[in-house]
Design a protein around this motif. Structure first.
Motif, short mmCIF file in Angstrom:
data_model
loop_
_atom_site.label_atom_id
_atom_site.label_comp_id
_atom_site.label_asym_id
_atom_site.label_seq_id
_atom_site.Cartn_x
_atom_site.Cartn_y
_atom_site.Cartn_z
N ALA A 57 0.85 -1.19 0.00
CA ALA A 57 0.00 0.00 0.00
C ALA A 57 0.88 1.24 0.00
O ALA A 57 1.86 1.32 0.74
N MET A 110 -2.90 -3.72 -6.08
CA MET A 110 -3.54 -3.69 -4.77
C MET A 110 -4.57 -4.82 -4.73
O MET A 110 -5.69 -4.68 -5.21
N THR A 129 -6.97 1.20 -3.11
CA THR A 129 -6.57 0.69 -1.80
C THR A 129 -7.69 0.92 -0.78
O THR A 129 -8.04 0.04 0.00
N GLY A 149 -8.93 -2.69 -1.46
CA GLY A 149 -7.83 -3.25 -0.66
C GLY A 149 -8.26 -3.41 0.79
O GLY A 149 -8.19 -4.50 1.38
N SER A 150 -8.76 -2.32 1.37
CA SER A 150 -9.25 -2.35 2.76
C SER A 150 -10.69 -2.83 2.82
O SER A 150 -11.17 -3.20 3.90
O1 LIG Z 1 -4.49 -1.96 5.95
C1 LIG Z 1 -3.58 -1.90 5.13
O2 LIG Z 1 -2.75 -0.97 5.18
C2 LIG Z 1 -3.48 -2.94 4.05
C3 LIG Z 1 -3.59 -2.34 2.68
C4 LIG Z 1 -4.95 -2.72 2.19
C5 LIG Z 1 -5.42 -3.71 3.14
N1 LIG Z 1 -4.58 -3.87 4.12
#
Ligand SMILES: O=C(O)[C@@H]1CCC=N1
Ligand SMILES: NC(=O)C1=CN([C@@H]2O[C@H](COP(=O)(O)OP(=O)(O)OC[C@H]3O[C@@H](n4cnc5c(N)ncnc54)[C@H](OP(=O)(O)O)[C@@H]3O)[C@@H](O)[C@H]2O)C=CC1
Length: 276
Positions: free
Chosen positions: A101, A121, A172, A176-177
């Protein structure tokens, strides 16, 4: 390290959750374990990778990396520059693929010595082949190298290329999250179902089945999520009571603010930990 026709020889720097999801997908798709080498200093995790996947795992960077056609960066952003320094002498001619990230292509190029950088990502449903990954290629990446990045990630689920690197901060924050946001909602629904008298197992089955069904209906429907929601919401009925409570608490605005906060944090991670 042997080569596979599409991927070549691939080195993973960091062998944690994300690296394991990608490697597991590739092995299930038929890639030989001999095509990979992993640098993983944590002995317990290194032993797990050897046992589970039959991989070659190094506890530190070394000449074995110099045969790699592709290097996958899968360490925490906070550890990137520390991890990159000992790898750099061996990897400067390889395609660099990052799942980190925030860390920008320019920082990866500077630290690795290779301008050929694809940033990705992924997300944790990659573990079961149902991930959603955003990708961006820097200008020096060839069409064949883009295909190599796609071959690396295809077993983890769906892929979406973005043209502007800054859009990866939004990716992200969204996908991603994003699994964490849905898990949070499932947690809350299970809590409510249990308070209403269901067993935790019953509440979990109902919440998970509903989440999966709603996502599938949204994906298959031409109608907007807003219209699909309105169709559930009978006038004067139960859904109206629930959504009115959410609106009164500012839930949509909170979710929007949360996703913006995640995107800002992605940009900060790049600023804080992408310096040489
Ligand atoms: O929380 C995070 O920083 C990582 C990047 C996206 C998911 N988990
Ligand atoms: N988890 C997620 O949902 C997602 C994560 N990402 C990104 O993936 C990357 C990895 O995350 P994740 O897999 O969850 O993290 P993990 O902590 O599971 O994996 C990182 C691994 O790298 C190891 N490591 C630490 N220092 C070095 C080093 N110098 N050289 C080689 N390996 C090292 C760590 O060992 P040790 O534990 O000993 O430090 C750890 O095993 C992050 O950059 C994150 O932003 C991207 C998308 C989604």
């Amino acid at each position: 390290m042997n080569a596979t026709p599409t991927l070549g020889r691939t080195a993973f720097i960091g062998g944690g959750n994300m690296a394991s999801a990608v490697i597991g997908g590739l092995l299930r798709a038929g890639a030989p374990a001999e095509a990979f080498v992993v640098v993983e200093p944590w002995a317990e995790q290194a032993a797990r990778l050897r046992q589970q996947f039959g991989l070659t795992v190094l506890d530190a960077a070394g000449p074995a990396l110099s045969g790699a056609d592709t290097v996958v960066w899968a360490v925490k952003p906070q550890l990137f520059t520390e991890a990159a320094a000992p790898c750099a002498p061996f990897i400067g001619s390889a395609l660099q693929i990052s799942v980190m990230a925030g860390i920008r292509s320019e920082a990866i190029a500077r630290a690795s010595g290779s301008a050929q950088v694809v940033r990705c990502m992924p997300n944790t449903p990659a573990l079961i082949g149902q991930g959603m990954t955003g990708l961006h290629a820097s200008a020096a990446v060839s069409a064949a190298q883009r295909q190599r990045a796609e071959a690396l990630l295809a077993p983890t689920g769906r892929l979406l290329w973005v043209d502007a690197e800054r859009d990866l901060d939004a990716v992200t924050a969204l996908s991603g999250s994003g699994p964490a946001y849905f898990f949070y909602l499932i947690e809350a629904m299970v809590q409510a179902g249990t308070e209403l008298g269901l067993s935790p197992a019953q509440a979990r089955t109902l919440a998970e089945g509903t989440a999966a069904g709603a996502a599938a209906l949204s994906a298959q429907s031409e109608d907007s999520p807003e219209l699909l929601r309105q169709r559930v919401t009978s006038k004067g009925g139960t859904t109206h009571a629930a959504i009115s409570t959410m609106e009164a608490a500012g839930m949509k605005a909170t979710v929007v603010a949360a996703v913006h906060a995640a995107a800002r944090r992605a940009a900060e991670l790049g600023d804080e930990f992408g310096r040489a």
